[in-house]
Design a protein around this motif. Structure first.
Motif, PDB file in Angstrom:
ATOM      1  N   VAL A  46       0.832  -1.216   0.000  1.00 52.48           N
ATOM      2  CA  VAL A  46       0.000   0.000   0.000  1.00 52.48           C
ATOM      3  C   VAL A  46       0.860   1.258   0.000  1.00 52.48           C
ATOM      4  CG1 VAL A  46      -1.621   1.353   1.406  1.00 52.48           C
ATOM      5  CG2 VAL A  46      -2.002  -1.082   1.040  1.00 52.48           C
ATOM      6  N   ASN A  47       1.940   1.225   0.787  1.00 54.21           N
ATOM      7  CA  ASN A  47       2.755   2.427   0.939  1.00 54.21           C
ATOM      8  C   ASN A  47       3.973   2.440   0.018  1.00 54.21           C
ATOM      9  OD1 ASN A  47       1.244   3.618   3.202  1.00 54.21           O
ATOM     10  ND2 ASN A  47       1.959   1.801   4.308  1.00 54.21           N
ATOM     11  N   SER A  48       4.093   1.440  -0.859  1.00 55.82           N
ATOM     12  CA  SER A  48       5.258   1.294  -1.740  1.00 55.82           C
ATOM     13  C   SER A  48       6.555   1.418  -0.930  1.00 55.82           C
ATOM     14  CB  SER A  48       5.257   2.353  -2.854  1.00 55.82           C
ATOM     15  OG  SER A  48       4.049   2.357  -3.514  1.00 55.82           O
ATOM     16  N   PHE A  49       6.582   0.736   0.212  1.00 60.90           N
ATOM     17  CA  PHE A  49       7.722   0.829   1.127  1.00 60.90           C
ATOM     18  C   PHE A  49       8.864  -0.072   0.644  1.00 60.90           C
ATOM     19  CE2 PHE A  49      10.042   0.111   5.099  1.00 60.90           C
ATOM     20  CZ  PHE A  49      10.085   1.407   5.604  1.00 60.90           C
ATOM     21  N   ARG A 107       6.275   7.083   8.290  1.00 59.78           N
ATOM     22  CA  ARG A 107       6.859   7.489   7.004  1.00 59.78           C
ATOM     23  C   ARG A 107       6.494   8.945   6.732  1.00 59.78           C
ATOM     24  NH1 ARG A 107       2.360   4.758   6.602  1.00 59.78           N
ATOM     25  NH2 ARG A 107       0.656   5.764   5.450  1.00 59.78           N
ATOM     26  N   ARG A 108       7.261   9.542   5.840  1.00 61.50           N
ATOM     27  CA  ARG A 108       6.988  10.936   5.473  1.00 61.50           C
ATOM     28  C   ARG A 108       6.267  10.915   4.130  1.00 61.50           C
ATOM     29  NH1 ARG A 108      11.377  14.596   4.166  1.00 61.50           N
ATOM     30  NH2 ARG A 108      12.701  12.846   4.722  1.00 61.50           N
ATOM     31  N   GLU A 109       5.163  11.644   4.035  1.00 60.84           N
ATOM     32  CA  GLU A 109       4.387  11.676   2.794  1.00 60.84           C
ATOM     33  C   GLU A 109       5.155  12.477   1.749  1.00 60.84           C
ATOM     34  OE1 GLU A 109       1.806   9.827   2.368  1.00 60.84           O
ATOM     35  OE2 GLU A 109       1.502   9.280   4.477  1.00 60.84           O
ATOM     36  N   GLY A 110       4.997  12.123   0.507  1.00 61.48           N
ATOM     37  CA  GLY A 110       5.581  12.907  -0.582  1.00 61.48           C
ATOM     38  C   GLY A 110       6.909  12.380  -1.076  1.00 61.48           C
ATOM     39  N   ILE A 111       7.509  11.459  -0.374  1.00 63.91           N
ATOM     40  CA  ILE A 111       8.748  10.831  -0.844  1.00 63.91           C
ATOM     41  C   ILE A 111       8.569   9.317  -0.798  1.00 63.91           C
ATOM     42  CG2 ILE A 111      10.333  12.713  -0.196  1.00 63.91           C
ATOM     43  CD1 ILE A 111      11.016  10.818   2.263  1.00 63.91           C
ATOM     44  N   SER A 112       9.433   8.562  -1.514  1.00 66.81           N
ATOM     45  CA  SER A 112       9.308   7.101  -1.469  1.00 66.81           C
ATOM     46  C   SER A 112       9.891   6.636  -0.156  1.00 66.81           C
ATOM     47  CB  SER A 112      10.069   6.415  -2.613  1.00 66.81           C
ATOM     48  OG  SER A 112      10.351   7.324  -3.622  1.00 66.81           O
ATOM     49  N   PRO A 113       9.025   6.054   0.748  1.00 64.89           N
ATOM     50  CA  PRO A 113       9.539   5.655   2.059  1.00 64.89           C
ATOM     51  C   PRO A 113      10.412   4.401   1.958  1.00 64.89           C
ATOM     52  CG  PRO A 113       7.253   5.001   1.836  1.00 64.89           C
ATOM     53  CD  PRO A 113       7.581   5.755   0.586  1.00 64.89           C
ATOM     54  N   ASN A 156      13.889   7.169   6.192  1.00 66.31           N
ATOM     55  CA  ASN A 156      13.767   8.556   5.713  1.00 66.31           C
ATOM     56  C   ASN A 156      12.390   9.095   6.105  1.00 66.31           C
ATOM     57  OD1 ASN A 156      12.221   7.035   4.039  1.00 66.31           O
ATOM     58  ND2 ASN A 156      13.038   7.871   2.111  1.00 66.31           N
ATOM     59  N   GLY A 157      11.964   8.717   7.325  1.00 70.37           N
ATOM     60  CA  GLY A 157      10.613   9.053   7.784  1.00 70.37           C
ATOM     61  C   GLY A 157      10.505  10.422   8.451  1.00 70.37           C
ATOM     62  N   LEU A 158       9.505  10.532   9.332  1.00 70.07           N
ATOM     63  CA  LEU A 158       9.175  11.803   9.964  1.00 70.07           C
ATOM     64  C   LEU A 158      10.280  12.312  10.892  1.00 70.07           C
ATOM     65  CD1 LEU A 158       5.471  10.980  10.945  1.00 70.07           C
ATOM     66  CD2 LEU A 158       6.180  12.704   9.282  1.00 70.07           C
TER      67      LEU A 158
END
Lengths: 636, 128
Positions: free
Chosen positions: A510-513, A546-552, A572-574
């Protein structure tokens, strides 16, 4: 000029002189026949025939004819007759060839001379006497036997019983003894017999006729006279010298004097022996005390051991011979010394000889490290500095103190943790319970079909689930605390990450993690459940925050650092504001984001599990950049 | 206004308030930070402020204690002083003691909240 006064009845007085002279005077002709003798001489010589042409010389007069025949101007000779000593001078007459012989009784002089030589040889012999009994034997052997007594016994006081015991004898009392011991030794109390009387009175007793002396005790043979002389040292009676004789009136004041002199010399020697014995005993006591002392004792002179006791040898593992060897280097076995040791060195250098104490570590011969507590003081002996030291082995004491401190620390930590746990747990258990109580108050029992009831029931279930979850978490925490040993097995990190990927596959998709791994160390021997919990928590946290707007993504790596394994989890999260929350990040039920899933339990459990196996976890983070967790593990 | 992250508690709280005609929840905040933001906004836009703040202690992002500190700063900068009542499930004496050190805190209620306690809160709001 005539200086002599005129004499009346000249012939009569003059003729009686030779016979009144107590000294023997006689005249011999050239054939050694007696021409004249005075009364004293006739008593001495056995004269045969009325005119005394023939004389029988008593035994000892062997050379008298030769002396008479000699042509020397003046001849002198000492002869012994019975107990008497005579000095004879021979004066040849020039006119008729006769020889006048003048004798003189020198018995007393000879006696004195004998006494002198006895005393002097006795004194010398006494130096070889090492015990009191030997002194007693020396008295009989070297002194009294040389006097003309028939027998003599020396009694010594037994200090335990206070009685007088026969210790040495000569004469009939030990005539057949080879080993100088006394047969059937008589034991007397003070004041018992003449001997006891002399001892109690502390004075010489002479008994002229024992038949009139009621104190007399018959020993082996019946005697008629007796002398007893006490041996006195200071105020103490040490013994008695006793002699008896078959004649009445035998012992003179002269005899008393010589025996008293012998007694006094013997007393001095006994005193000396006793003092020596006491010194020896004291030395032996001290030696035994020093040797068996609890601590190691030593004397150090000019950087060499002059003395070491057994205990020090035991501590160091070196033998006495090794330690006392001049080549033994104490410095070489010292591993370390404390500040006090250095201060002591300085003080000694400045001439401070007062007692000092310090601690040091040495390596014993067997290679074990011993902690020593040392007390030293310095004596100055001529130019030398002599160090006296006591070394106590405090290795065990220090170890047990450290162990005790560790236990106390661990207990204090544990107590603090439990306190914290109790507070937090009670709060987190109470929260859902209070909600349940609140919900029950609003449940419409009168009308079960009330639409509100359904909503309350949903909330009710939610609270019960929360309660259940909290209890489950507590169980987790308590399990870590309670577990004493862990099952360690080889864990493949790649396999572990793959398993987690499957578990979290939905969230990852879902989050393309993205999960990147770089395992320099792929296999770790460790408690698998702990390791899985660690990876699961840190990976799911990275997804959650995770931080929105970048690939986590998260980068996981492993490497070896000293004896430990280092794991890094970098996302590379919050990020977390560590300045604000640094202390709380691994705390129980601490949450930093308002994301509903977070319960504030994951990192707390991770840290507890790592700590339980001696590992640690640290964090670096920057808001809106990412977070990096570093884990150090002791691979089992 | 009420500051609490526990949705169930909020649900119950709402039900209790509904029983009083003269009581109204003007704002629900999930944590201290949301509450501070609301108070700032309300002050700037309408110059109004709630009559009472019901505050939970254990919350994420900004907990009750941090809120009290921040709110103290806000009051120094001219915000009107609203009485604060703490509503918490804690029964820890240390928390009671700590709460007493804040001037703004007028009362401390342990959950579950009763109607009697709500009446007391109402009285507190009328006094201050």
């Amino acid at each position: 000029m005539n200086y002599f006064p005129k004499q009346k009845n000249k012939d009569q007085d003059f003729k009686s002189y030779p016979d009144r002279n107590p000294n023997p005077i006689f005249t011999l002709d050239c054939n050694s026949e007696l021409v004249y003798c005075n009364k004293a001489a006739s008593g001495l010589l056995e004269i045969c025939g009325s005119h005394a042409e023939q004389i029988i010389y008593p035994e000892g007069f062997t050379e008298i004819n030769a002396l008479a025949a000699s042509t020397a101007t003046i001849r002198k000779k000492v002869f012994q007759i019975d107990d008497y000593h005579y000095s004879f001078s021979f004066y040849p007459r020039e006119t008729d060839g006769l020889v006048d012989v003048f004798g003189m009784d020198i018995t007393e002089e000879v006696k004195h001379q004998t006494y002198f030589s006895i005393i002097s040889s006795f004194t010398t012999a006494l130096l070889n006497a090492k015990t009191e009994v030997e002194v007693a034997r020396t008295i009989t052997k070297e002194a009294i036997s040389k006097l003309s007594f028939i027998d003599c016994v020396v009694y010594l006081v037994n200090r335990q019983t206070g009685t007088l015991e026969q210790k040495a004898a000569f004469g009939t009392k030990n005539s057949e003894s080879i080993d100088e011991t006394v047969h059937n030794p008589l034991i007397l109390n003070f004041n018992e017999g003449v001997v006891g009387y002399a001892a109690s009175e502390k004075k010489t007793i002479i008994v002229a006729d024992v038949s009139k002396e009621k104190r007399y005790i018959l020993d082996d043979e019946h005697r008629l006279s007796e002398i007893a002389v006490p041996i006195i040292s200071g105020e103490e009676v040490i013994g008695v010298i006793d002699s008896e004789h078959p004649k009445k009136n035998y012992y003179s004041q002269e005899d008393a004097k010589i025996l008293e002199a012998i007694a006094s010399i013997a007393a001095t020697r006994i005193q000396q022996i006793r003092a020596e014995k006491e010194t020896e005993l004291a030395q032996a006591k001290f030696q035994s005390f020093v040797e068996n002392a609890f601590g190691g004792l030593y004397i150090h002179r000019n950087k060499k051991f002059e003395y070491v006791n057994e205990q020090l040898c035991e501590i160091t593992g070196y033998s006495k011979a090794e330690m006392l060897d001049p080549s033994f280097d104490m410095q070489a076995i010292i591993v370390s010394a404390d500040q006090n040791a250095i201060r002591t060195m300085k003080a000694r250098h400045q001439g401070d000889n007062s007692p000092k104490s310090y601690q040091m570590e040495i390596m014993s011969k067997t290679g074990s490290i011993r902690q020593l507590s040392i007390n030293t003081s310095v004596l100055t002996d001529n130019e030398d500095h002599v160090t006296l030291g006591i070394a106590l082995d405090v290795t065990e004491t220090i170890q047990s103190r450290y162990q005790l401190e560790e236990v106390i620390d661990a207990l204090a930590r544990r107590s603090e943790e439990l306190n914290e746990f109790a507070h937090i747990a009670s709060h987190n258990l109470r929260a859902p319970v209070t909600n349940l109580i609140g919900l029950l108050q609003h449940y419409n029992r009168a009308d079960p079909s009330d639409s509100m009831n359904e909503m309350i029931m949903d909330k009710f279930i939610e609270s019960v689930d929360q309660l259940n979850l909290t209890l489950e978490e507590m169980h987790q925490v308590l399990k870590i605390r309670a577990k004493a040993s862990f099952d360690c097995s080889s864990v493949n990190l790649n396999e572990l990450v793959n398993a987690i990927k499957i578990e979290l596959s939905e969230k990852i998709r879902v989050n393309s993690f993205e999960i990147k791994t770089n395992f320099n160390i792929e296999h770790i021997n460790y408690e698998k459940s702990h390791l899985k919990n660690l990876f699961l928590n840190l990976i799911s946290n990275a997804i959650k925050y995770r931080r929105e707007g970048i690939s986590p993504m998260i980068k996981i790596s492993s490497s070896k650092s000293d004896n430990q394994i280092c794991l890094k989890f970098e996302d590379n999260g919050l990020g977390i504001d560590l300045a604000k929350h640094g202390n709380d990040i691994f705390g129980m039920y601490k949450r930093f984001h308002s994301i509903p899933e977070g319960r504030g339990m994951g990192l707390y459990l991770v840290k507890r599990q790592l700590n339980a196996l001696g590992g640690s976890i640290t964090v670096k983070s920057e808001l809106n950049v990412g977070t990096c967790f570093s884990v150090l593990l002791n691979s089992r | 206004m009420v500051i609490d992250d526990d949705s169930t508690f909020l649900f119950i709280f709402r039900k209790q308030i509904e029983k009083f005609d003269d009581l109204e929840i003007v704002n629900e905040s999930k944590n201290g930070l949301e509450a501070i933001n609301y108070l700032k906004k309300a002050m700037n836009e309408s110059g109004s402020s709630p009559d009472l703040i019901a505050l939970d202690l254990n919350m994420p992002v900004m907990d009750g204690w941090d809120f009290l500190d921040e709110y103290g700063k806000l009051c120094e900068n001219g915000a009107s002083k609203v009485p604060v009542c703490i509503l918490s499930s804690t029964i820890n004496q240390a928390d009671f003691d700590r709460a007493n050190t804040y001037e703004a805190v007028k009362s401390f209620f342990s959950k579950p909240l009763t109607s009697e306690q709500l009446k007391t809160m109402k009285k507190i709001s009328e006094i201050y």
